[in-house]
Motif scaffolding. Structure first.
Motif, PDB file in Angstrom:
ATOM      1  N   LEU A 140      42.640   8.502 -44.128  1.00 22.24           N
ATOM      2  CA  LEU A 140      42.946   8.352 -42.714  1.00 22.24           C
ATOM      3  C   LEU A 140      41.633   8.278 -41.942  1.00 22.24           C
ATOM      4  N   ARG A 141      41.611   7.468 -40.915  1.00 23.56           N
ATOM      5  CA  ARG A 141      40.408   7.439 -40.093  1.00 23.56           C
ATOM      6  C   ARG A 141      40.378   8.623 -39.142  1.00 23.56           C
ATOM      7  N   HIS A 142      41.519   8.898 -38.472  1.00 26.80           N
ATOM      8  CA  HIS A 142      41.471   9.872 -37.372  1.00 26.80           C
ATOM      9  C   HIS A 142      42.753  10.686 -37.340  1.00 26.80           C
ATOM     10  N   VAL A 143      42.609  11.997 -37.436  1.00 24.70           N
ATOM     11  CA  VAL A 143      43.714  12.945 -37.311  1.00 24.70           C
ATOM     12  C   VAL A 143      43.462  13.811 -36.087  1.00 24.70           C
ATOM     13  N   ALA A 144      44.462  13.960 -35.240  1.00 29.29           N
ATOM     14  CA  ALA A 144      44.376  14.832 -34.065  1.00 29.29           C
ATOM     15  C   ALA A 144      45.398  15.951 -34.212  1.00 29.29           C
ATOM     16  N   ILE A 145      45.028  17.153 -33.797  1.00 31.66           N
ATOM     17  CA  ILE A 145      45.904  18.312 -33.967  1.00 31.66           C
ATOM     18  C   ILE A 145      45.999  19.100 -32.659  1.00 31.66           C
ATOM     19  N   ILE A 146      47.250  19.365 -32.250  1.00 33.21           N
ATOM     20  CA  ILE A 146      47.497  20.298 -31.160  1.00 33.21           C
ATOM     21  C   ILE A 146      47.732  21.665 -31.804  1.00 33.21           C
ATOM     22  N   MET A 147      46.781  22.563 -31.627  1.00 35.78           N
ATOM     23  CA  MET A 147      46.811  23.866 -32.291  1.00 35.78           C
ATOM     24  C   MET A 147      47.611  24.827 -31.422  1.00 35.78           C
ATOM     25  N   ASP A 148      48.859  25.047 -31.782  1.00 28.97           N
ATOM     26  CA  ASP A 148      49.761  25.816 -30.918  1.00 28.97           C
ATOM     27  C   ASP A 148      50.358  26.982 -31.695  1.00 28.97           C
ATOM     28  N   GLY A 149      50.535  28.107 -30.990  1.00 35.72           N
ATOM     29  CA  GLY A 149      51.251  29.231 -31.581  1.00 35.72           C
ATOM     30  C   GLY A 149      50.447  30.495 -31.778  1.00 35.72           C
ATOM     31  N   ASN A 150      49.204  30.533 -31.325  1.00 33.42           N
ATOM     32  CA  ASN A 150      48.396  31.743 -31.502  1.00 33.42           C
ATOM     33  C   ASN A 150      49.042  32.955 -30.825  1.00 33.42           C
ATOM     34  N   GLY A 151      49.498  32.756 -29.582  1.00 29.31           N
ATOM     35  CA  GLY A 151      50.087  33.868 -28.845  1.00 29.31           C
ATOM     36  C   GLY A 151      51.376  34.367 -29.482  1.00 29.31           C
ATOM     37  N   ARG A 152      52.230  33.448 -29.919  1.00 30.61           N
ATOM     38  CA  ARG A 152      53.492  33.844 -30.542  1.00 30.61           C
ATOM     39  C   ARG A 152      53.257  34.532 -31.882  1.00 30.61           C
ATOM     40  N   TRP A 153      52.231  34.078 -32.597  1.00 29.44           N
ATOM     41  CA  TRP A 153      51.877  34.721 -33.876  1.00 29.44           C
ATOM     42  C   TRP A 153      51.501  36.183 -33.625  1.00 29.44           C
ATOM     43  N   ALA A 154      50.692  36.420 -32.599  1.00 27.85           N
ATOM     44  CA  ALA A 154      50.273  37.791 -32.289  1.00 27.85           C
ATOM     45  C   ALA A 154      51.452  38.623 -31.785  1.00 27.85           C
ATOM     46  N   LYS A 155      52.262  38.049 -30.910  1.00 28.44           N
ATOM     47  CA  LYS A 155      53.398  38.784 -30.351  1.00 28.44           C
ATOM     48  C   LYS A 155      54.365  39.231 -31.442  1.00 28.44           C
ATOM     49  N   ALA A 156      54.611  38.360 -32.425  1.00 29.38           N
ATOM     50  CA  ALA A 156      55.535  38.688 -33.507  1.00 29.38           C
ATOM     51  C   ALA A 156      55.052  39.871 -34.332  1.00 29.38           C
TER      52      ALA A 156
END
Length: 237
Positions: free
Chosen positions: A9-25
């Motif tokens: 792949l030439r280009h992969v983009a990532i929306i890094m989501d869920g840090n807060g929910r991971w901690a809350k859980a």
């Protein structure tokens, strides 16, 4: 060692989501989730290099994230400083060149200086380009390009009859990057949240339920394998 992508792949983009929910859980402060998320960043970068991916773009802090509580914003900026102080040497060892996009005017002067120094330290690297989006919003990026174009047109510096998608794209902050082939969003949310609105026109989208601190090498492998199973037509039959 190339793993899944052949050709890569030439280009992969990532929306890094869920840090807060991971901690809350886990009954932990949100800050802990952000620090655990930084560990996932390292894993994904290393794996992307192994896959031979040329460009990796990570959505770290959106223009809307400034609305979060002041303490959390301060912690996120502190984490970025910590990450850059510690990780740039590792990026150089992996031949990764660092790049940033976003509205720097809202960052402190010392943060802007840190970004510039980090970019300069990796400028000689010739491998994967790692772009980190900080204080970034896709609509604001397009609007800024349109304003620049309008000013140039009024000043007679540009012929609007000759304007096309390529020449407009050259005014965006990502002008030196290819458009993403794939965007991944973690945490189960299925939206792009004002991220790379122009650039994602033909990107494949993969939404995974995994919270970002749990996203690891195997999760990236699975997303890339899913991408390989798709047929990209770009509007053709």
């Amino acid at each position: 060692m190339a793993l899944v992508s052949d050709p890569p792949l030439r280009h992969v983009a990532i929306i890094m989501d869920g840090n807060g929910r991971w901690a809350k859980a886990r009954g932990l402060p949100r800050t802990v989730g952000h620090y655990r998320g930084a560990e996932s960043v390292r894993k994904v970068i290393d794996r992307a290099v192994e896959h031979g991916i040329g460009y990796l773009t990570l959505f770290a802090f959106s223009s809307e994230n400034w609305k979060r509580p002041l303490d959390e914003v301060r912690d996120l900026m502190g984490l970025l400083r910590f990450y850059l102080d510690r990780e740039v040497k590792l990026l150089i060892d992996r031949n990764v060149r660092l790049n940033f996009i976003g509205d720097r005017s809202r960052l402190s002067s010392d943060m802007r200086d840190l970004l510039d120094r980090s970019v300069e330290r990796t400028r000689h690297c010739t491998g994967m380009v790692l772009t980190i989006a900080i204080s970034y919003g896709g609509r604001a990026e397009i609007l800024a390009a349109a304003r620049e174009l309008a000013a140039d047109a009024l000043a007679g510096r540009v012929d609007l009859d000759g304007l096309d998608e390529e020449s407009f794209g050259a005014r965006l902050q990502t002008h030196d990057l290819p458009d993403p082939d794939l965007i991944i969003r973690t945490s189960g949310e299925q939206r792009i949240s004002n991220f790379l609105l122009w650039q994602l026109a033909y990107a494949e989208m993969i939404f995974v339920p995994t919270l970002w601190p749990d996203f690891d090498e195997a999760a990236l492998d699975a997303a890339l394998a899913e991408y390989k199973r798709r047929e990209r037509r770009y509007g053709a039959v």
